[in-house]
Design an enzyme around this catalytic site. Structure first.
Site, mmCIF file in Angstrom:
data_model
loop_
_atom_site.group_PDB
_atom_site.id
_atom_site.type_symbol
_atom_site.label_atom_id
_atom_site.label_comp_id
_atom_site.label_asym_id
_atom_site.label_seq_id
_atom_site.Cartn_x
_atom_site.Cartn_y
_atom_site.Cartn_z
ATOM 1 N N TYR A 1 -1.828 -0.399 11.038
ATOM 2 C CA TYR A 1 -1.963 -1.081 9.747
ATOM 3 C C TYR A 1 -0.788 -0.779 8.834
ATOM 4 C CZ TYR A 1 -3.191 -1.400 4.815
ATOM 5 O OH TYR A 1 -3.155 -1.632 3.461
ATOM 6 N N THR B 1 0.823 -1.210 0.000
ATOM 7 C CA THR B 1 0.000 0.000 0.000
ATOM 8 C C THR B 1 0.856 1.259 0.000
ATOM 9 O OG1 THR B 1 -1.576 1.272 1.363
ATOM 10 C CG2 THR B 1 -0.092 -0.199 2.514
ATOM 11 N N ASP B 2 0.286 2.356 -0.477
ATOM 12 C CA ASP B 2 0.997 3.637 -0.413
ATOM 13 C C ASP B 2 1.009 4.203 1.002
ATOM 14 O OD1 ASP B 2 -1.692 4.352 -0.235
ATOM 15 O OD2 ASP B 2 -1.597 5.908 -1.773
ATOM 16 N N GLU B 3 0.226 3.626 1.907
ATOM 17 C CA GLU B 3 0.173 4.157 3.272
ATOM 18 C C GLU B 3 1.483 3.947 4.024
ATOM 19 O OE1 GLU B 3 -3.372 3.775 5.589
ATOM 20 O OE2 GLU B 3 -4.566 3.211 3.851
ATOM 21 N N LYS C 1 2.295 -3.192 7.367
ATOM 22 C CA LYS C 1 2.565 -3.402 5.940
ATOM 23 C C LYS C 1 3.990 -2.963 5.599
ATOM 24 C CE LYS C 1 0.375 -4.660 2.994
ATOM 25 N NZ LYS C 1 0.232 -6.030 2.419
#
Length: 360
Positions: free
Chosen positions: A159, A133-135, A163
């Site tokens: 989260y 993810t870009d998060e 990741k």
């Protein structure tokens, strides 16, 4: 190819599996634990295809994963199995540590043990594709800044931290053990079969039910929205033609403020579902501002020029076309939504109360 997809009953995973079976000749084994977010009804259209197989298993179960690898002999693993809801990670981070970090470690180790015994040609041809993810990059502060593949990691939530850790593990297994890996970091996905705890389906279903449309803070948070079927196409390009050891950012070129997304959904519903709930003149009248999420990142935006330049992928959907398709799909598939809402999509494996609370 023979492709093992982990988390293939989830939102992005099921879109990928449908794409692989519907648009290629690849064989697919879908390995999914079937947590609350895993929904086999999302795969009904391809469930009986002779090139598709489903195995219910946890990626942290090394013995089962090893047995599956020995039997299926995949040419590639596309690893999507993950806990992915930020609010849930704030309320209960342990599951995110277990699945996203410990589970990825277990999968990597089982894969490495199996891969190391392959003949040299098969070892060279094999790919482990980790979907992230870009998060992991945190948030952007400048109005024109973008996330690049080399942007330093600065995750904000349990989260995104879990990741980020899984990304680091995958890179380490490549550098240390030579496992041929690929990593992709994507922006916010949306589209058909999205679980109703997520922003767009939550707004659609709450609006149709005449319930409040909760918007965090002032709704000015910016996200880059990627239609899930565009993402599935990108993932296939990467696993097929990406360079081993490389990272590819995948974005939709569709930056939108959360509040603007909600207003766009309301406008489409006014057009496509004009029979408003009792006492509601416009769906936008249901918008309600709620206390902002702790540690809420303000802006994400992806620079996807590398995947376009090297692999020729660009999104086919604009946000306007993709959102219209998404709203229409939910209007046409309310039975799928009801099965999620009442818990019947997972039978007795999950208490109904847990599901109902997600969209209360």
């Amino acid at each position: 190819m023979r492709i093992l997809v982990t988390g293939g009953a989830g939102f992005i995973g099921s879109a990928l599996v449908r794409h692989l079976i519907g648009n290629t000749e690849h064989e697919v084994l879908n390995l999914d634990k079937l947590t609350y977010a895993g929904n086999l009804e999302s795969l009904q259209s391809i469930a009986n295809n002779t090139r598709y197989e489903f195995v219910q298993a946890d990626i942290a179960d090394a013995a089962t994963v090893s047995a599956v690898l020995e039997r299926f002999q995949p040419d590639a693993i596309m690893h999507l199995a993950a806990e992915s809801h930020v609010d849930r990670s704030i309320d209960g981070p342990a599951a995110f540590i277990q699945t996203n970090i410990v589970g990825t470690y277990a999968l990597l180790e089982a894969t490495r043990a199996w891969w190391s015994r392959l003949p040299a040609e098969q070892r060279r041809a094999f790919r482990f594709h980790h979907i992230s993810t870009d998060e992991v990059y945190g948030d952007l502060h400048g109005a024109n800044d973008l996330f690049h593949e080399t942007t330093p990691y600065a995750p904000s939530s349990p989260y995104s931290a879990s990741k980020a850790a899984s990304d680091h593990l995958v890179r380490a297994w490549h550098r240390t053990y030579g496992l041929p890996v690929l990593i992709t970091n994507c922006s916010n996905n949306y589209g058909p079969y999205h679980f109703p705890e997520k922003l767009i389906p939550l707004m659609i279903l709450n609006a149709l039910a005449g319930k409040p449309l909760p918007v965090y803070g002032n709704g000015q948070q910016v996200r880059d929205w990627l239609f899930v079927e565009d993402h599935a196409r990108a993932l296939l390009e990467v696993v097929s033609r990406g360079e081993v050891g490389e990272t590819y950012n995948i974005g939709g070129h569709n930056e939108q403020k959360n509040l603007d997304v909600v207003h766009a959904i309301c406008a489409l519903l006014d057009e496509l579902a004009p029979q408003h709930p009792e006492g509601v003149a416009r769906y936008a009248d249901l918008i309600t501002y709620v206390q902002d999420r702790p540690g809420h990142d303000l802006r994400y935006a992806i620079d996807a020029s590398k995947i376009e330049r090297e692999l020729g992928w660009v999104p086919q959907e604009t946000f306007a076309t993709g959102l219209r398709k998404t709203v229409q799909w939910y209007l046409d598939n309310l039975q799928w939504c009801r099965h999620v809402q009442d818990g019947s999509y997972q039978g007795e494996r999950l208490g109904n109360t847990d599901i109902k609370e997600l969209i209360a």
